[in-house]
Design an enzyme around this catalytic site. Structure first.
Site, PDB file in Angstrom:
ATOM      1  N   LYS A   1     -53.839   8.973   0.790  1.00  0.00           N
ATOM      2  CA  LYS A   1     -52.465   9.198   1.254  1.00  0.00           C
ATOM      3  C   LYS A   1     -51.658   7.902   1.399  1.00  0.00           C
ATOM      4  CE  LYS A   1     -52.922  13.880   2.686  1.00  0.00           C
ATOM      5  NZ  LYS A   1     -54.043  14.580   3.292  1.00  0.00           N
TER       6      LYS A   1
ATOM      7  N   PHE B   1     -60.944  19.797   7.178  1.00  0.00           N
ATOM      8  CA  PHE B   1     -60.210  19.790   5.910  1.00  0.00           C
ATOM      9  C   PHE B   1     -60.519  18.501   5.175  1.00  0.00           C
ATOM     10  CE2 PHE B   1     -56.861  18.852   2.921  1.00  0.00           C
ATOM     11  CZ  PHE B   1     -56.779  20.050   2.239  1.00  0.00           C
TER      12      PHE B   1
ATOM     13  N   ASP C   1     -63.573  10.596   7.459  1.00  0.00           N
ATOM     14  CA  ASP C   1     -62.465  10.902   6.549  1.00  0.00           C
ATOM     15  C   ASP C   1     -61.176  10.557   7.288  1.00  0.00           C
ATOM     16  OD1 ASP C   1     -60.402  11.989   5.106  1.00  0.00           O
ATOM     17  OD2 ASP C   1     -61.422  13.872   4.642  1.00  0.00           O
TER      18      ASP C   1
END
Ligand SMILES: *Cc1c(COP(=O)(O)O)cnc(C)c1O
Length: 401
Positions: free
Chosen positions: A254, A140, A225
């Site tokens: 985030k 993802f 990531d």
């Protein structure tokens, strides 16, 4: 307005691209959130690890409030007095040399893709438009049309093509498959050190180290990531530090802003991020002084309040406790720091009904994929609060049929 009325309006006027739990939150403080009826919940998702520092952290609130009254945006047409500091502080945090700011995580992933491609053409002499990037099944990396093009999840991908070329998929956790997929045109291997959205999938021990060695051997850039796994979530600054591996590129997002604002970054070396020349890449909001002031304080909070250490310690404590639960539903508990996945057996009938039952007990968490419940509270949580949550989790997992 009450919960039902607000849900009806949102369902009528809002696109249905999410399936949220039916709770309407209106206030947050630390690990706690309150709904419009005044009921209090422990937030066990932390906005997919965006609020590692806890909701509305007072220090970050202060940094935001001060900056918002001074200067919010200049665009990169001019310089501002916050960006320099953020670049330096993020580089020091990541042990890197250069940083490029963006807003959302997906934008930072797109930026990394552009970076490794240009590096491939200008430094590795890959023939123009032939660059290949290797990614993993179950990944993802966000929701743009390019990124969903190399997703292996039908739900994220189907109906949104045609997709760009230049991406190759290998199984996650399989170093031999990675090496076999490398060609002369491979510029990068992009991977999450732990697949969080994929169901908190932790690769076999040694995988990241092997990936590092393979990439170095073949002159392929290693891109981690760490948008979700980084910044303390997994009990280290970055999840890859569990194997003492340093990538060529970090992607962050985030919790980089403590959940106050979209702030993301690509962090790398002079050689790699140095490929960009003025005008080739950018974003109106990226690197604005408000974003930078917020992110700088969010990083300081993470370090000065020892949230990374807390994540490591309480993550070990909590996952140990979870493993003692005697429930016929539990298949496996997977954990690194305070990123925890409890996978249920197929016969349990999906994780969602457990999340709904936990909500009634005052605990907000979310299923990831069908059968896994993810527990990822803000890292400011205490041992007593973990015990409070554990009682409720144990109750639901042992009493629900
Ligand atoms: C959340 C996430 C993204 C996308 O970030 P957005 O801010 O939602 O665009 C990318 N990669 C990983 C690993 C993520 O968890």
């Amino acid at each position: 307005m009450n919960t039902r009325e607000l849900i009806n309006i949102e369902d009528k006027y809002g696109a249905h691209n999410y399936h949220p739990l039916d709770v309407i939150l209106t206030r947050g403080e630390g690990i706690w959130v309150w709904d419009v009826e005044g009921k209090k919940y422990l937030d066990f998702l932390a906005a997919y690890s965006s609020v590692n520092q806890g909701h509305c952290h007072p220090r970050i609130t202060k940094a935001l409030t001060e900056q918002v009254q001074k200067l919010t945006i200049t665009s990169r047409a001019f310089r501002n007095d916050q960006l320099a500091f953020l670049c330096k502080e993020v580089c020091e945090l990541a042990g890197m040399e250069k940083m490029l700011p963006m807003n959302s995580g997906a934008e930072a992933v797109e930026t990394a893709i552009k970076t490794v491609r240009k590096w491939g053409y200008t430094k590795k002499n890959v023939p123009l438009d032939k660059a290949e990037i290797i990614t993993c099944a179950g990944n993802f990396h966000g929701r743009t049309t390019t990124i969903v093009g190399f997703s292996t999840d039908e739900l994220y991908k189907k109906y949104f093509g045609p997709y760009p070329d230049g991406f190759v998929t290998v199984p996650f956790g399989d170093a031999a498959a990675l090496e076999a997929a490398i060609t002369d045109n491979t510029v990068a291997f992009m991977v999450e050190p732990i697949q969080a959205e994929g169901g908190v999938i932790i690769p076999p021990e040694g995988y990241l180290k092997q990936a590092r060695d393979i990439c170095t051997k073949h002159n392929v850039l290693l891109v981690f990531d760490e948008i979700q796994t980084g910044l303390g979530r997994c009990g280290k600054k970055f999840a890859c530090q569990h194997e003492n591996v340093q990538p060529d590129i970090f992607i962050m997002g985030k919790a980089l802003s403590g959940g106050f604002y979209p702030v993301s970054a690509v962090v790398s070396s002079e050689e790699i991020l140095g490929v960009f020349t003025p005008g080739e890449h950018g974003s109106t909001f990226a690197g604005n002084p408000l974003a930078c002031a917020i992110a700088r304080e969010a990083i300081r909070v993470l370090q000065e309040e020892k949230l990374i250490e807390n994540s490591e310690k309480l993550g070990a404590y909590f996952s140990e406790k979870l493993r003692t639960i005697k429930s016929r539903h539990i298949k496996e508990v997977r954990a690194r720091g305070l990123l925890i996945g409890v996978e249920l057996h197929k016969a349990a009938g999906g994780a969602r009904r457990f999340c709904e039952a936990l909500m009634k007990e005052g605990l907000l968490c979310k299923e990831t994929h069908e059968d896994t419940i993810r527990f990822a509270p803000p890292l400011v949580i205490t041992r007593d609060e973990i015990d409070w949550a554990f009682e409720r989790i144990e109750k639901i997992l042992t009493t629900l049929n």
